[in-house]
Write a protein that holds these residues in place. Structure first.
Motif, PDB file in Angstrom:
ATOM      1  N   ILE A 126       0.854  -1.194   0.000  1.00 46.68           N
ATOM      2  CA  ILE A 126       0.000   0.000   0.000  1.00 46.68           C
ATOM      3  C   ILE A 126       0.885   1.238   0.000  1.00 46.68           C
ATOM      4  O   ILE A 126       1.683   1.447   0.916  1.00 46.68           O
ATOM      5  CB  ILE A 126      -0.951   0.004   1.207  1.00 46.68           C
ATOM      6  CG1 ILE A 126      -1.960  -1.145   1.071  1.00 46.68           C
ATOM      7  CG2 ILE A 126      -1.682   1.350   1.306  1.00 46.68           C
ATOM      8  CD1 ILE A 126      -2.863  -1.312   2.278  1.00 46.68           C
ATOM      9  N   TYR A 127       0.754   2.022  -1.046  1.00 44.68           N
ATOM     10  CA  TYR A 127       1.529   3.249  -1.207  1.00 44.68           C
ATOM     11  C   TYR A 127       0.787   4.428  -0.582  1.00 44.68           C
ATOM     12  O   TYR A 127       1.414   5.344  -0.050  1.00 44.68           O
ATOM     13  CB  TYR A 127       1.760   3.478  -2.699  1.00 44.68           C
ATOM     14  CG  TYR A 127       2.396   4.792  -3.071  1.00 44.68           C
ATOM     15  CD1 TYR A 127       3.768   4.987  -2.899  1.00 44.68           C
ATOM     16  CD2 TYR A 127       1.638   5.828  -3.622  1.00 44.68           C
ATOM     17  CE1 TYR A 127       4.361   6.187  -3.253  1.00 44.68           C
ATOM     18  CE2 TYR A 127       2.225   7.029  -3.986  1.00 44.68           C
ATOM     19  CZ  TYR A 127       3.581   7.198  -3.800  1.00 44.68           C
ATOM     20  OH  TYR A 127       4.173   8.391  -4.153  1.00 44.68           O
ATOM     21  N   PHE A 128      -0.534   4.372  -0.650  1.00 46.23           N
ATOM     22  CA  PHE A 128      -1.361   5.453  -0.103  1.00 46.23           C
ATOM     23  C   PHE A 128      -2.740   4.904   0.219  1.00 46.23           C
ATOM     24  O   PHE A 128      -3.244   4.017  -0.467  1.00 46.23           O
ATOM     25  CB  PHE A 128      -1.502   6.591  -1.121  1.00 46.23           C
ATOM     26  CG  PHE A 128      -2.433   7.690  -0.675  1.00 46.23           C
ATOM     27  CD1 PHE A 128      -1.962   8.747   0.095  1.00 46.23           C
ATOM     28  CD2 PHE A 128      -3.790   7.652  -0.992  1.00 46.23           C
ATOM     29  CE1 PHE A 128      -2.825   9.743   0.531  1.00 46.23           C
ATOM     30  CE2 PHE A 128      -4.650   8.649  -0.561  1.00 46.23           C
ATOM     31  CZ  PHE A 128      -4.168   9.695   0.209  1.00 46.23           C
ATOM     32  N   GLN A 129      -3.349   5.421   1.291  1.00 42.30           N
ATOM     33  CA  GLN A 129      -4.755   5.152   1.538  1.00 42.30           C
ATOM     34  C   GLN A 129      -5.416   6.402   2.084  1.00 42.30           C
ATOM     35  O   GLN A 129      -4.798   7.191   2.804  1.00 42.30           O
ATOM     36  CB  GLN A 129      -4.948   3.986   2.511  1.00 42.30           C
ATOM     37  CG  GLN A 129      -4.715   4.295   3.970  1.00 42.30           C
ATOM     38  CD  GLN A 129      -5.022   3.109   4.866  1.00 42.30           C
ATOM     39  OE1 GLN A 129      -4.270   2.128   4.892  1.00 42.30           O
ATOM     40  NE2 GLN A 129      -6.107   3.193   5.609  1.00 42.30           N
ATOM     41  N   THR A 130      -6.663   6.613   1.696  1.00 37.71           N
ATOM     42  CA  THR A 130      -7.391   7.781   2.178  1.00 37.71           C
ATOM     43  C   THR A 130      -7.673   7.654   3.674  1.00 37.71           C
ATOM     44  O   THR A 130      -7.726   6.552   4.217  1.00 37.71           O
ATOM     45  CB  THR A 130      -8.724   7.926   1.426  1.00 37.71           C
ATOM     46  OG1 THR A 130      -9.452   6.693   1.506  1.00 37.71           O
ATOM     47  CG2 THR A 130      -8.486   8.274  -0.031  1.00 37.71           C
ATOM     48  N   LYS A 131      -7.852   8.773   4.314  1.00 43.48           N
ATOM     49  CA  LYS A 131      -8.243   8.801   5.727  1.00 43.48           C
ATOM     50  C   LYS A 131      -9.741   9.042   5.819  1.00 43.48           C
ATOM     51  O   LYS A 131     -10.277   9.957   5.187  1.00 43.48           O
ATOM     52  CB  LYS A 131      -7.504   9.922   6.469  1.00 43.48           C
ATOM     53  CG  LYS A 131      -6.076   9.582   6.843  1.00 43.48           C
ATOM     54  CD  LYS A 131      -5.523  10.638   7.788  1.00 43.48           C
ATOM     55  CE  LYS A 131      -4.142  10.249   8.292  1.00 43.48           C
ATOM     56  NZ  LYS A 131      -3.638  11.230   9.309  1.00 43.48           N
ATOM     57  N   ASP A 132     -10.405   8.227   6.619  1.00 43.15           N
ATOM     58  CA  ASP A 132     -11.848   8.362   6.777  1.00 43.15           C
ATOM     59  C   ASP A 132     -12.218   9.719   7.370  1.00 43.15           C
ATOM     60  O   ASP A 132     -11.479  10.277   8.191  1.00 43.15           O
ATOM     61  CB  ASP A 132     -12.393   7.288   7.723  1.00 43.15           C
ATOM     62  CG  ASP A 132     -12.041   5.884   7.286  1.00 43.15           C
ATOM     63  OD1 ASP A 132     -11.833   5.681   6.085  1.00 43.15           O
ATOM     64  OD2 ASP A 132     -11.984   5.003   8.155  1.00 43.15           O
ATOM     65  N   HIS A 133     -13.355  10.216   6.958  1.00 43.98           N
ATOM     66  CA  HIS A 133     -13.947  11.375   7.628  1.00 43.98           C
ATOM     67  C   HIS A 133     -14.948  10.813   8.637  1.00 43.98           C
ATOM     68  O   HIS A 133     -16.133  10.693   8.361  1.00 43.98           O
ATOM     69  CB  HIS A 133     -14.645  12.283   6.614  1.00 43.98           C
ATOM     70  CG  HIS A 133     -13.731  12.801   5.551  1.00 43.98           C
ATOM     71  ND1 HIS A 133     -14.007  12.675   4.213  1.00 43.98           N
ATOM     72  CD2 HIS A 133     -12.539  13.435   5.632  1.00 43.98           C
ATOM     73  CE1 HIS A 133     -13.024  13.230   3.499  1.00 43.98           C
ATOM     74  NE2 HIS A 133     -12.126  13.692   4.344  1.00 43.98           N
ATOM     75  N   SER A 134     -14.433  10.421   9.793  1.00 47.19           N
ATOM     76  CA  SER A 134     -15.257   9.763  10.801  1.00 47.19           C
ATOM     77  C   SER A 134     -14.730  10.083  12.190  1.00 47.19           C
ATOM     78  O   SER A 134     -13.586  10.527  12.353  1.00 47.19           O
ATOM     79  CB  SER A 134     -15.250   8.241  10.598  1.00 47.19           C
ATOM     80  OG  SER A 134     -13.968   7.709  10.884  1.00 47.19           O
TER      81      SER A 134
END
Length: 242
Positions: A126-134
């Motif tokens: 995994i090079y990048f993953q989004t961060k949840d808006h939670s």
């Protein structure tokens, strides 16, 4: 031009209705992939997610491009269509999370709102993953819980950003392009999917898969072995480069 291969699925899980929706569109010079997870009761979730995905793809087809302004326009189109349909009394509370990816087959950009995630893989990692808006993500960012604890937190469903809420589009939208190379891959998935499979397992299954179809098959098999009863809808889009 580098070849992009796509596989997707959506499943109602252990629920009576499927409030997830996903789709993609490939054009000569650009492509767009999008997934959404709706909420709202009385079929509101189903309507919200489908409306958002279809609106994004329609806006993309009408004006394909790879800038933050393009992505913003696609989300604004989706927001506008949802707001219109909220005029119906039984759809007034519908909302949806969303994640979208756009590429010109050389570079890519993405945007998201809520806890539908996008992962980018390079070299089977995994090079990048989004961060949840939670709420749980905010707690993890503050160091009050670990990232791993997001999956089992009591406030897992408390979303801080989505489409359909008042005040216009509130989303994270990329400012700069990221180059793509042969061997890269993307996974766009709703929380019912990533809630039941770890990032390490995503990497393991990607490394042993020759196609996006096999990759999703491996991951889905893990989920099926783990879920039971009234579990959430789960959906994913896998995109392989080259």
């Amino acid at each position: 031009m580098t070849e992009f291969r796509t596989e997707q699925f959506t499943h109602k899980g252990g629920r009576p209705n499927n409030e997830d929706y996903c789709g993609f569109l490939t054009l000569k010079s650009f492509a767009c992939w999008v997934a959404a997870d709706g909420a709202g009761g009385h079929n509101g979730g189903e309507t919200a997610s489908k409306t958002a995905v279809e609106a994004v793809l329609e806006a993309f087809e009408a004006s394909p491009g790879l800038t933050s302004r393009h992505l913003t326009n696609y989300l604004e189109k989706a927001q506008g269509e949802i707001i219109k349909k909220q005029q119906a009394p039984d759809l007034s509370s519908m909302r949806t999370t969303i994640a979208l990816l756009v590429s010109d087959y050389k570079n890519c950009m993405w945007a998201h709102a809520g806890d539908t995630r996008l992962y980018m893989f390079k070299g089977s990692r995994i090079y990048f993953q989004t961060k949840d808006h939670s709420v749980p993500q905010a707690l993890a960012d503050a160091g009050e819980i670990t990232v791993e604890e997001i999956r089992c937190h009591e406030d897992r469903n408390r979303i801080l950003k989505c489409l359909g809420a008042e005040g216009g589009v509130r989303a994270t939208i990329m400012d700069n392009k990221v180059s793509v190379e042969k061997g890269d891959a993307f996974l766009i998935c709703t929380d019912g999917f990533w809630d039941n499979i770890t990032e390490t397992e995503m990497e393991i299954d990607y490394a042993k898969s020759e196609t996006p179809e096999k990759w999703l098959c491996h991951m889905r098999s893990r989920i099926i072995r783990r879920v039971d009863g009234e579990y959430d809808n789960y959906s994913a889009i896998a995109v392989g480069v080259g």
